[in-house]
Design a protein around this motif. Structure first.
Motif, PDB file in Angstrom:
ATOM      1  N   GLU A  33      -3.636  -7.630   5.090  1.00  0.00           N
ATOM      2  CA  GLU A  33      -4.375  -6.279   5.947  1.00  0.00           C
ATOM      3  C   GLU A  33      -4.674  -5.433   4.997  1.00  0.00           C
ATOM      4  O   GLU A  33      -3.561  -4.775   4.123  1.00  0.00           O
ATOM      5  CB  GLU A  33      -3.728  -5.916   6.848  1.00  0.00           C
ATOM      6  N   LEU A  34      -5.979  -4.820   4.840  1.00  0.00           N
ATOM      7  CA  LEU A  34      -6.296  -3.757   3.881  1.00  0.00           C
ATOM      8  C   LEU A  34      -7.151  -2.663   4.797  1.00  0.00           C
ATOM      9  O   LEU A  34      -7.854  -3.177   5.703  1.00  0.00           O
ATOM     10  CB  LEU A  34      -7.231  -4.227   2.865  1.00  0.00           C
ATOM     11  N   LYS A  35      -6.701  -1.511   4.338  1.00  0.00           N
ATOM     12  CA  LYS A  35      -7.547  -0.232   4.961  1.00  0.00           C
ATOM     13  C   LYS A  35      -7.905   0.747   3.744  1.00  0.00           C
ATOM     14  O   LYS A  35      -7.269   0.863   2.911  1.00  0.00           O
ATOM     15  CB  LYS A  35      -6.510   0.495   6.109  1.00  0.00           C
ATOM     16  N   PHE A  36      -9.286   1.166   4.001  1.00  0.00           N
ATOM     17  CA  PHE A  36      -9.813   2.093   3.265  1.00  0.00           C
ATOM     18  C   PHE A  36     -10.301   3.320   3.828  1.00  0.00           C
ATOM     19  O   PHE A  36     -10.643   3.365   5.085  1.00  0.00           O
ATOM     20  CB  PHE A  36     -10.868   1.170   2.311  1.00  0.00           C
ATOM     21  N   TYR A  52      -4.293   1.344   3.072  1.00  0.00           N
ATOM     22  CA  TYR A  52      -2.925   0.637   3.465  1.00  0.00           C
ATOM     23  C   TYR A  52      -3.230  -0.666   2.816  1.00  0.00           C
ATOM     24  O   TYR A  52      -4.367  -1.071   2.820  1.00  0.00           O
ATOM     25  CB  TYR A  52      -3.082   0.722   5.027  1.00  0.00           C
ATOM     26  N   GLY A  53      -2.182  -1.188   2.548  1.00  0.00           N
ATOM     27  CA  GLY A  53      -2.208  -2.776   2.298  1.00  0.00           C
ATOM     28  C   GLY A  53      -0.973  -3.533   2.486  1.00  0.00           C
ATOM     29  O   GLY A  53       0.093  -3.163   2.463  1.00  0.00           O
ATOM     30  N   PHE A  76      -7.972   4.339  -0.804  1.00  0.00           N
ATOM     31  CA  PHE A  76      -7.184   3.054  -0.535  1.00  0.00           C
ATOM     32  C   PHE A  76      -6.245   3.672   0.600  1.00  0.00           C
ATOM     33  O   PHE A  76      -5.445   4.727   0.112  1.00  0.00           O
ATOM     34  CB  PHE A  76      -6.479   2.523  -1.789  1.00  0.00           C
ATOM     35  N   GLY A 117       0.814  -1.155  -0.011  1.00  0.00           N
ATOM     36  CA  GLY A 117      -0.002  -0.005  -0.176  1.00  0.00           C
ATOM     37  C   GLY A 117       0.818   1.228   0.057  1.00  0.00           C
ATOM     38  O   GLY A 117       0.384   2.504  -0.230  1.00  0.00           O
ATOM     39  N   SER A 135     -11.442  -1.506   7.734  1.00  0.00           N
ATOM     40  CA  SER A 135     -10.185  -2.428   7.372  1.00  0.00           C
ATOM     41  C   SER A 135     -10.504  -3.865   7.601  1.00  0.00           C
ATOM     42  O   SER A 135     -11.653  -4.254   8.037  1.00  0.00           O
ATOM     43  CB  SER A 135      -9.369  -2.160   8.642  1.00  0.00           C
TER      44      SER A 135
END
Length: 819
Positions: free
Chosen positions: A493-496, A435-436, A433, A422, A502
């Motif tokens: 892990e993903l955050k938007f 974090y990734g 977007f 990310g 997340s």
């Protein structure tokens, strides 16, 4: 139990190789890391808080109150049954209660509303050189069972000091003193006893005018013929533990260079515990020896030390961290126990009140030592890619032998790789977007013996034939080694939307081999059990956590957290080529136990089946018209305790100074054995027995020699259960008839809090912050389960239960101030 919860700063749960790398074999099954609060620089701050909690049991197994004591439809107040030789209990196969009969709610007349209170105070402060924190707490609890409770006082002090620019020191001391008034356990436990207690008798009437125990069956005056009245048991058969504990930690840290840190942490945990248990001479289990009294004193000293050297160096875009260290533990426990029988005075609790010729004493010594060398290297590139490798070599005294040359050391390690994609410039143009991250890891863990003295031959004190020593229960095994687990997992892990939403998901696989289990051996060896290595168990699953900030304004905020997990455990192989293995500790009632075989689920339930022909039809006896259970046959799988999945849903709402949060727990699937219902069925108290006056023809074929032919004889024998008490016996039903596939939704906890606004407090200078909140736990449950609470383990159930328990509601009130 000995820790003041208000001293806790944070709780971190470590799993798999991550825990093992830090804590060795002690962290092989994971670790719960508790960080305590420290003093902060600034003026002295005083905090006071208190909480009050009420507990009430509100869900119980249901019983029928239509039919009274008796057998085959005939009234008999002395009628008993003895399910699985667990003891004579009342049989309720008599006629209906007469109109106007007074019936008592004995369960609610016994259990009380529990109450606990807690008061805490702490002071902290300091400056740039030194900080300090002092804390104290008092906790007092009165249990839902009469004459039970817990009281604890804790005191703590910790501080830090900068000895020089490069050397600092932190230390902490915690002392606790607690007293526990316990309820007795085992056969005739309170809930089962109350369920079986005659509804036309008042359980509160438990002793005669002269203080002796009151009996209710007129056909026997033997004190061991009836289970103790629960009130008699809690007030006459008392048990208490007292614990004094002192914990000290000292950490010395030095930074000789900017890139190098040396630290040494030493911990000392010392506690002394005394306890006793009295069985009154007139109690069921004390009658044979005219009462007995046991007491013990346990002294434990745990000393640990960890020395670490950590170097950090950045070279260009590469960051490097290397940690090497040494850890050792020295644990010593000594238990002195005594037992005396044959009381002189029935109501005097003292070892001096027992016959000197009955006195028995025993000393138990449990000493272990561990040493561990460890290292960890982490490499990072441009804050995007991180890789690490870790290794440990550990030795434990439980694997050492006096008779053979045995290496007590074993190795384990781990490796991991993560990529924070990310942060790539490619994603800068996507505002939604945030974090990734992708990660993958593999590690091995090692686990030692849970207690010492199992490698060599172990002799036990003999209490017969004049004393001396004889073989103990466990046989030795010079070849025992550590249990090992391979852990492979990957996830991301993903955050938007600026981190407002997340998703963290993990897929894992654990393979445990060389497991240490206690297996039965031939009595010809002179032993009963022997620890073996072997077998292979595999667990696969998925875990996911979703967090979302659903609503966010100046006054209102709504956060949601969803936890999902699904695990599937399977036995691949058993040690020594065993065809099957069962845990005898789970065989507590009936013919149901935890039993596995190659290919079985680790949560398998096994039981003896009802006899059937080759076509699967139930076999009926031509003489009785009843089916038969193959009690002498092999156990077969009848259930699986593993749920399909579990979900936790946490909601948190805040509006100005008010906050409301609650936790919903969902479970889908998984089998639960309703052992209480089985017990009630066999005694005539289950509501399933209310149709006893309806004639029945059991669906099946006769066991007449034609059962496996192409034309078996269909059963047409009519049975009248009201006049046939043998219709409700262990020979005609199977444990599998009482296994239920369970779903539930329960409110685990809910909290409403209020923070007093600053504008309200600014008129005075003593209190700077104040808050109050109300919390409730286990407030309700929606489930298809027919019993009380399916969330229970047979071996840790409510005292005396088979596989069920009552559900407890715990509302509490708490408030605090900061000065």
């Amino acid at each position: 139990m000995d820790l003041n919860s208000d001293d806790i700063e944070s709780v971190t749960i470590l799993k798999g190789p991550e825990a093992t790398a830090l804590y060795g074999s002690d962290g092989a099954s994971g670790a719960i890391v508790i960080t305590t609060k420290k003093g902060k620089a600034g003026k002295a701050t005083v905090r006071y808080g208190n909480s009050f909690r009420w507990e009430k049991v509100y869900r119980f197994p249901e019983i029928q109150t239509t039919y009274g004591r008796g057998s085959a439809g005939i009234s008999d107040p002395n009628a008993v049954v003895n399910p699985f030789a667990s003891g004579n209990v009342y049989a309720y196969f008599g006629p209906q209660y007469k109109a106007g009969t007074q019936l008592y709610d004995n369960i609610h007349n016994f259990f009380r509303t529990g109450f606990s209170q807690k008061h805490t105070i702490d002071v902290d402060g300091g400056n740039e050189v030194t900080t300090y924190r002092l804390s104290g707490s008092y906790f007092d609890q009165k249990g839902i069972i009469p004459n039970t409770g817990f009281e604890r006082i804790t005191l703590g002090i910790n501080g830090s000091a900068k000895i020089s620019k490069k050397i600092s020191l932190t230390s902490g001391i915690t002392y606790s003193s607690s007293t526990t008034d316990k309820a007795s356990k085992g056969a005739g436990g309170y809930l089962l006893n109350l369920l079986n207690y005659p509804s036309d008798l008042d359980v509160r009437d438990y002793q005669n005018a002269d203080g002796t125990r009151k009996l209710y069956r007129s056909n026997s005056t033997a004190l061991n013929a009836e289970f103790d009245n629960p009130f008699w048991d809690v007030y006459k058969n008392t048990s208490q533990d007292k614990t004094n504990r002192l914990s000290v930690t000292l950490t010395l840290s030095a930074d000789p260079f900017k890139w190098l840190n040396l630290s040494n942490t030493t911990g000392l945990d010392v506690y002394s515990q005394t306890g006793d248990f009295l069985m009154h001479p007139q109690s069921r289990f004390g009658f044979a020896v005219n009462g007995f009294y046991t007491l013990y004193e346990q002294n434990t000293k745990n000393l640990s030390n960890v020395f670490k050297v950590t170097g950090k160096k950045k070279i260009g875009k590469f960051s490097n961290t290397l940690t090497v260290g040494f850890a050792n533990d020295d644990n010593k426990t000594r238990i002195e126990a005594q037992r005396g029988e044959r009381f002189f005075e029935p109501n005097f609790k003292s070892i001096n009140n027992t016959d000197p010729l009955s006195l028995f004493a025993k000393t138990t010594v449990l000493n272990t030592r561990k040493v561990r060398f460890f290292g960890n290297y982490s490499l990072g590139f441009d804050n995007l890619v991180y890789a690490s490798v870790a290794g440990s070599r550990e030795g434990t005294s439980t694997f050492m032998s006096r008779e053979v040359n045995k290496d007590p050391f074993y190795n384990f390690g781990s490796a991991s790789l993560s990529f924070i994609f990310g942060d790539l410039k490619f994603f800068d143009k996507y505002d939604w977007f945030s974090y990734g991250k992708l990660r993958i890891s593999y590690g091995t863990t090692g686990k030692g013996l849970y207690q010492p003295y199992l490698i060599d031959r172990l002799f036990a004190q003999a209490t017969s034939t004049g004393g001396g020593y004889a073989n103990g229960v466990f046989g030795n095994n010079f070849d025992l080694g550590p249990e090992r687990t391979e852990n492979f997992e990957f996830g991301g892990e993903l955050k938007f939307l600026k981190n407002r939403f997340s998703l963290d998901i993990t897929r894992y696989s654990l393979k445990s081999k060389g497991q240490i289990i206690a297996n039965r051996v031939s009595y010809g060896t002179g032993y009963v059990l022997k620890y073996l290595n072997g077998g292979l168990v595999e667990n696969k699953g998925i875990e996911a956590v979703i967090t979302a900030n659903v609503l966010k304004t100046k006054k209102l905020n709504w956060d949601v957290t969803v936890n999902f997990d699904r695990n599937r455990g399977k036995v691949i192989a058993l040690p020594a080529g065993l065809p099957t293995y069962y845990d005898s500790d789970t065989w507590v009632f009936g013919n149901l136990r935890s039993q596995v075989y190659p290919g079985a689920s680790i949560s398998n339930l096994a039981s003896t089946p009802v006899l059937r022909n080759t076509a699967g039809q139930i076999l009926i006896s031509p003489t009785s018209g009843l089916p038969s259970v193959n009690a002498a046959g092999d156990f077969v799988a009848v259930g699986d305790r593993q749920p399909d999945f579990k979900i936790g849903l946490i909601n948190s709402f805040s509006y100005r100074d008010f906050t409301l949060s609650f936790n919903l727990d969902f479970r889908k699937g998984g089998d639960v054995w309703n052992g209480n219902e089985y017990f009630l069925y066999l005694t005539g108290l289950s509501k399933r027995t209310l149709n006893r006056e309806t004639p029945v023809v059991i669906n099946g074929v006769l066991n007449d020699g034609l059962q496996n032919t192409t034309n078996p004889t269909r059963n047409t024998i009519t049975v009248y259960p009201y006049y046939r008490s043998d219709y409700f016996t262990t020979g005609t039903v199977s444990e599998s008839d009482f296994i239920e596939t369970v779903n539930w939704m329960r409110l685990r906890d809910a909290t409403l809090s209020y923070n007093f606004p600053k504008t309200l407090l600014k008129r005075q200078k003593i209190i700077s912050n104040a808050s109050v909140f109300v919390t409730g736990t286990d407030l309700f449950m929606i489930t298809n389960y027919s019993g009380a609470d399916p969330s229970v383990n047979t071996n840790t159930a409510f005292p005396g239960d088979s596989a069920d328990r009552a559900l407890t509601m715990d509302p509490s009130l708490r408030q605090g101030v900061l000065m």
